[in-house]
Motif scaffolding. Structure first.
Motif, PDB file in Angstrom:
ATOM      1  N   THR A   1      -5.254 138.223  21.063  1.00  0.00           N
ATOM      2  CA  THR A   1      -6.665 139.341  20.593  1.00  0.00           C
ATOM      3  C   THR A   1      -7.497 139.168  21.563  1.00  0.00           C
ATOM      4  O   THR A   1      -7.637 138.533  22.500  1.00  0.00           O
ATOM      5  CB  THR A   1      -7.024 138.714  19.025  1.00  0.00           C
ATOM      6  N   GLY A   2      -8.348 139.888  21.101  1.00  0.00           N
ATOM      7  CA  GLY A   2     -10.026 139.768  21.777  1.00  0.00           C
ATOM      8  C   GLY A   2      -9.884 140.672  23.324  1.00  0.00           C
ATOM      9  O   GLY A   2     -10.508 140.356  24.174  1.00  0.00           O
ATOM     10  N   GLY A   3      -8.937 141.417  23.341  1.00  0.00           N
ATOM     11  CA  GLY A   3      -8.931 142.201  24.791  1.00  0.00           C
ATOM     12  C   GLY A   3      -8.199 141.599  25.830  1.00  0.00           C
ATOM     13  O   GLY A   3      -8.531 141.943  26.896  1.00  0.00           O
TER      14      GLY A   3
ATOM     15  N   TYR B   1      -1.043 140.188  25.892  1.00  0.00           N
ATOM     16  CA  TYR B   1      -1.564 141.057  25.321  1.00  0.00           C
ATOM     17  C   TYR B   1      -2.265 141.530  24.155  1.00  0.00           C
ATOM     18  O   TYR B   1      -1.976 140.626  23.273  1.00  0.00           O
ATOM     19  CB  TYR B   1      -0.381 142.246  25.727  1.00  0.00           C
ATOM     20  N   CYS B   2      -3.325 142.264  23.963  1.00  0.00           N
ATOM     21  CA  CYS B   2      -4.032 142.321  22.866  1.00  0.00           C
ATOM     22  C   CYS B   2      -3.515 143.339  22.058  1.00  0.00           C
ATOM     23  O   CYS B   2      -3.029 144.328  22.088  1.00  0.00           O
ATOM     24  CB  CYS B   2      -5.584 142.859  23.065  1.00  0.00           C
ATOM     25  N   THR B   3      -3.247 142.663  20.643  1.00  0.00           N
ATOM     26  CA  THR B   3      -2.641 143.446  19.893  1.00  0.00           C
ATOM     27  C   THR B   3      -3.459 144.433  18.998  1.00  0.00           C
ATOM     28  O   THR B   3      -3.167 145.297  18.425  1.00  0.00           O
ATOM     29  CB  THR B   3      -2.067 142.539  18.223  1.00  0.00           C
ATOM     30  N   GLN B   4      -4.879 143.795  18.928  1.00  0.00           N
ATOM     31  CA  GLN B   4      -6.016 144.737  18.498  1.00  0.00           C
ATOM     32  C   GLN B   4      -6.223 146.045  19.202  1.00  0.00           C
ATOM     33  O   GLN B   4      -6.580 147.013  18.784  1.00  0.00           O
ATOM     34  CB  GLN B   4      -7.346 144.015  18.314  1.00  0.00           C
ATOM     35  N   CYS B   5      -6.056 145.800  20.372  1.00  0.00           N
ATOM     36  CA  CYS B   5      -6.266 146.942  21.610  1.00  0.00           C
ATOM     37  C   CYS B   5      -4.972 147.842  21.456  1.00  0.00           C
ATOM     38  O   CYS B   5      -4.939 148.965  22.241  1.00  0.00           O
ATOM     39  CB  CYS B   5      -6.706 146.501  22.687  1.00  0.00           C
ATOM     40  N   ARG B   6      -3.783 147.284  21.044  1.00  0.00           N
ATOM     41  CA  ARG B   6      -2.546 147.944  21.006  1.00  0.00           C
ATOM     42  C   ARG B   6      -1.809 148.143  22.213  1.00  0.00           C
ATOM     43  O   ARG B   6      -1.637 149.386  22.741  1.00  0.00           O
ATOM     44  CB  ARG B   6      -2.622 149.395  20.184  1.00  0.00           C
ATOM     45  N   TRP B   7      -1.876 147.121  23.118  1.00  0.00           N
ATOM     46  CA  TRP B   7      -1.564 147.058  24.513  1.00  0.00           C
ATOM     47  C   TRP B   7      -0.051 146.620  24.649  1.00  0.00           C
ATOM     48  O   TRP B   7       0.615 146.579  25.669  1.00  0.00           O
ATOM     49  CB  TRP B   7      -2.460 146.264  25.495  1.00  0.00           C
TER      50      TRP B   7
ATOM     51  N   PRO C   1       1.859 138.003  21.969  1.00  0.00           N
ATOM     52  CA  PRO C   1       0.582 138.690  21.280  1.00  0.00           C
ATOM     53  C   PRO C   1      -0.724 137.770  21.275  1.00  0.00           C
ATOM     54  O   PRO C   1      -0.589 136.488  21.182  1.00  0.00           O
ATOM     55  CB  PRO C   1       1.120 138.820  19.970  1.00  0.00           C
TER      56      PRO C   1
END
Length: 92
Positions: A44-46, A10-16, A42
């Protein structure tokens, strides 16, 4: 033969994280004896990707969105317990 490993990246930047955790919880509840482990990874990048051992079951980038839970349960069931009914989540 060891039970399969399911991995949710999951994307940590998107908080998923919450979506990944909820998905993991639902799959562990449905397949308590059929999965050896469920890992949250974890990224990144969607990214939102669900893998069962070496097979990609769902990739947000390729599919254009998130999986419906019933559909994801069917994909997992078809590989780990193909004879099991999923009740109301099963395809008609």
């Amino acid at each position: 033969m060891p039970a399969p490993r399911l991995e949710i990246t999951y994307c940590t930047q998107c908080r998923w994280l919450l979506r990944a955790g909820w998905t993991a919880q639902e799959l562990l509840t449905t397949f308590p004896a059929d999965l050896g482990e469920v890992a949250l990874v974890p990224g990144t990048g969607g990214v939102f990707q669900v893998r069962l051992d070496d097979d990609v079951l769902w990739d947000r980038a390729a599919e254009g969105g998130f999986p419906e839970l019933a559909q994801l349960k069917q994909l997992v069931r078809d590989r780990v317990a193909p004879d099991r009914s999923l009740g109301h989540s099963d395809r008609r």
